[in-house]
Design a protein around this motif. Structure first.
Motif, short mmCIF file in Angstrom:
data_model
loop_
_atom_site.label_atom_id
_atom_site.label_comp_id
_atom_site.label_asym_id
_atom_site.label_seq_id
_atom_site.Cartn_x
_atom_site.Cartn_y
_atom_site.Cartn_z
N GLU A 137 0.83 -1.21 0.00
CA GLU A 137 0.00 0.00 0.00
C GLU A 137 0.86 1.26 0.00
OE1 GLU A 137 -2.64 -0.02 3.24
OE2 GLU A 137 -3.78 -1.79 2.60
N SER A 141 3.30 3.33 3.10
CA SER A 141 4.12 2.50 3.96
C SER A 141 5.47 3.18 4.17
CB SER A 141 4.33 1.12 3.32
OG SER A 141 3.08 0.44 3.19
N GLY A 157 0.26 -4.52 3.06
CA GLY A 157 0.16 -5.04 1.69
C GLY A 157 -0.98 -6.03 1.58
N ALA A 158 -1.15 -6.56 0.37
CA ALA A 158 -2.23 -7.52 0.11
C ALA A 158 -1.73 -8.58 -0.85
CB ALA A 158 -3.45 -6.81 -0.47
N LEU A 177 -4.54 -10.01 3.70
CA LEU A 177 -3.97 -8.69 3.99
C LEU A 177 -2.77 -8.88 4.92
CD1 LEU A 177 -7.24 -6.63 4.68
CD2 LEU A 177 -5.95 -6.84 2.54
N SER A 206 0.44 -7.03 7.17
CA SER A 206 0.91 -5.77 7.77
C SER A 206 2.07 -6.08 8.73
CB SER A 206 -0.22 -5.07 8.53
OG SER A 206 -0.62 -5.81 9.66
#
Length: 417
Positions: free
Chosen positions: A58, A61, A68-69, A75, A77
């Motif tokens: 994303e 950051s 992110g994904a 998802l 993190s």
């Protein structure tokens, strides 16, 4: 154009951190908390950025938070704290994200907590999951947290993970995310706080020994039966050892105190409602966590108290040593004063003898003069002349010597003024 403070962006980012995404049911959350050494931070950052292939990081950051994904809907993190880091995976229940699991388990550091949370819609759907989880009944914790309900035994499984089941019971996704975040932070900071307890237990016996040794040294000082210098040397060694223990435990005990305060805040912020016949989060926390934190606080207070006592006893002993030295100096000065007085009396005696000796030689010289004069003046008796000169000559010599001594003392006093 605005002129921003150099730290404004960092302050704003700090307030935006620790956001948990809105959570829909059913889903699964995997979270790992690690202690990461400073030397491993660069490697950690490199591995964080190496998310599974196809992952989307994303925008926004930065060095303390990355989100992110994965293509399969997971998802990811990562967040860096002061000494720990938290990595989290959120994915729909029933979907395996092997690449994401490898990513979260491959990050560097030492794990202090790892949890798998199964999030379900309602209590009716929780039965099969609870049966499969096989939570330990003796340690089962279940209660309502707001509209939600949780189940966990907070045990570490064979794979190193703990497990929790949570049902939303109609809680909106955004509120559900916040509740799960607070429940997780409660557990994370609880484990971080408890890291101080093994350290206290490790150094507890040593602190008991130092306390007993200090009491013994205080007794010996009170009795005055020991050599003061030997006592001071032992007290200095004791103080150095105490400082070593304080330095070895100061950071961890301070961290324990800070983490315990956060745990108390998180516990107070959760709307926990006990369920009759079951242990709640409050009960679980009060049973062992609160006594452990108090033990750490007591240990820190003991170190401070022992340090203060050591300083007072050392100061008392130093005062006694200084008093003894001053007494010795006083006795030495008294002895010197007595020696100076004796020397002065001897000097007066020598001075008197000097007057007699000088007078004798002066009368002898005057005798030669009188004999010479008697040749010219036969009627003048040399013996009579000498007899009459003895007293004035002696007095004159005595007056001269005293005059010179007075001038010598006056000059010395003027130099020291």
């Amino acid at each position: 154009m605005l002129t921003n403070h150099p730290l404004r962006e960092r302050v704003v980012q700090e307030m935006l951190l620790r956001r948990f995404p809105a959570i829909t049911t059913p889903s699964r959350i995997v979270q790992i908390v690690r202690i990461v050494a400073a030397a491993d931070r660069d490697e950690e950052r490199r591995r964080v950025m190496a998310m599974p292939d196809g992952s989307f990081i994303e925008p926004g950051s930065h060095d303390r938070h990355v989100a992110g994904a994965c293509p399969r809907g997971a998802l990811l993190s990562w967040e860096r704290h002061s000494e720990a880091s938290t990595a989290t995976i959120l994915l729909p229940l029933g979907i395996e994200a092997c690449d994401a699991t490898a990513w979260i388990e491959g990050l560097p550091g030492h794990v202090v907590r790892a949890m798998r949370i199964t999030v379900l819609a309602d209590e009716a759907s929780a039965g099969p999951v609870l049966t499969a989880a096989a939570l330990a009944k003796a340690d089962l914790v279940t209660c309502h947290v707001g509209p939600c309900r949780i189940w966990s035994d907070f045990r570490m499984g064979n794979d190193g993970y703990g497990q929790m089941i949570l049902v939303a019971n109609g809680c909106p996704p955004a509120d559900l995310g916040r509740i799960i975040q607070r429940v997780q932070e409660l557990g994370n900071y609880r484990n971080l706080a408890l890291l101080g307890l093994p350290l206290v237990q490790q150094h507890g016996a040593g602190l008991d020994r130092l306390e007993a040794q200090l009491s013994e040294e205080a007794r010996l000082i009170a009795e005055g039966a020991q050599d003061d210098e030997a006592l001071l040397e032992r007290l200095s060694a004791l103080s150095a050892e105490l400082e070593h223990v304080a330095a070895a435990t100061a950071f961890r005990l301070g961290a324990t105190n800070a983490y315990a305060a956060i745990v108390a805040d998180r516990l107070a912020s959760l709307d926990i409602q006990a369920i009759e016949g079951h242990q709640s989060l409050v009960d679980f926390n009060d049973r062992r966590f609160v006594p452990a934190v108090r033990t750490c606080a007591t240990f820190a207070a003991r170190i401070d108290t022992l340090g203060a006592r050591t300083a007072r006893i050392t100061a008392l002993l130093r005062t006694r040593i200084e008093t003894s030295i001053e007494r010795q100096n006083r006795d030495l000065l008294t002895s010197v004063e007595q020696g100076i007085g004796l020397q002065l009396r001897l000097q007066h005696l020598v001075e008197s003898l000097s007057v007699l000796a000088i007078s004798y030689y002066a009368i002898s010289l005057l005798g030669y003069v009188a004999k010479g004069v008697s040749k010219v003046m036969p009627w003048l008796s040399p013996e009579l002349l000498l007899a009459m000169a003895v007293l004035p000559v002696s007095l004159g010599i005595m007056a001269f010597i005293r005059h010179r001594r007075g001038r010598l003392f006056a000059g010395d006093a003027a130099r020291h003024a």
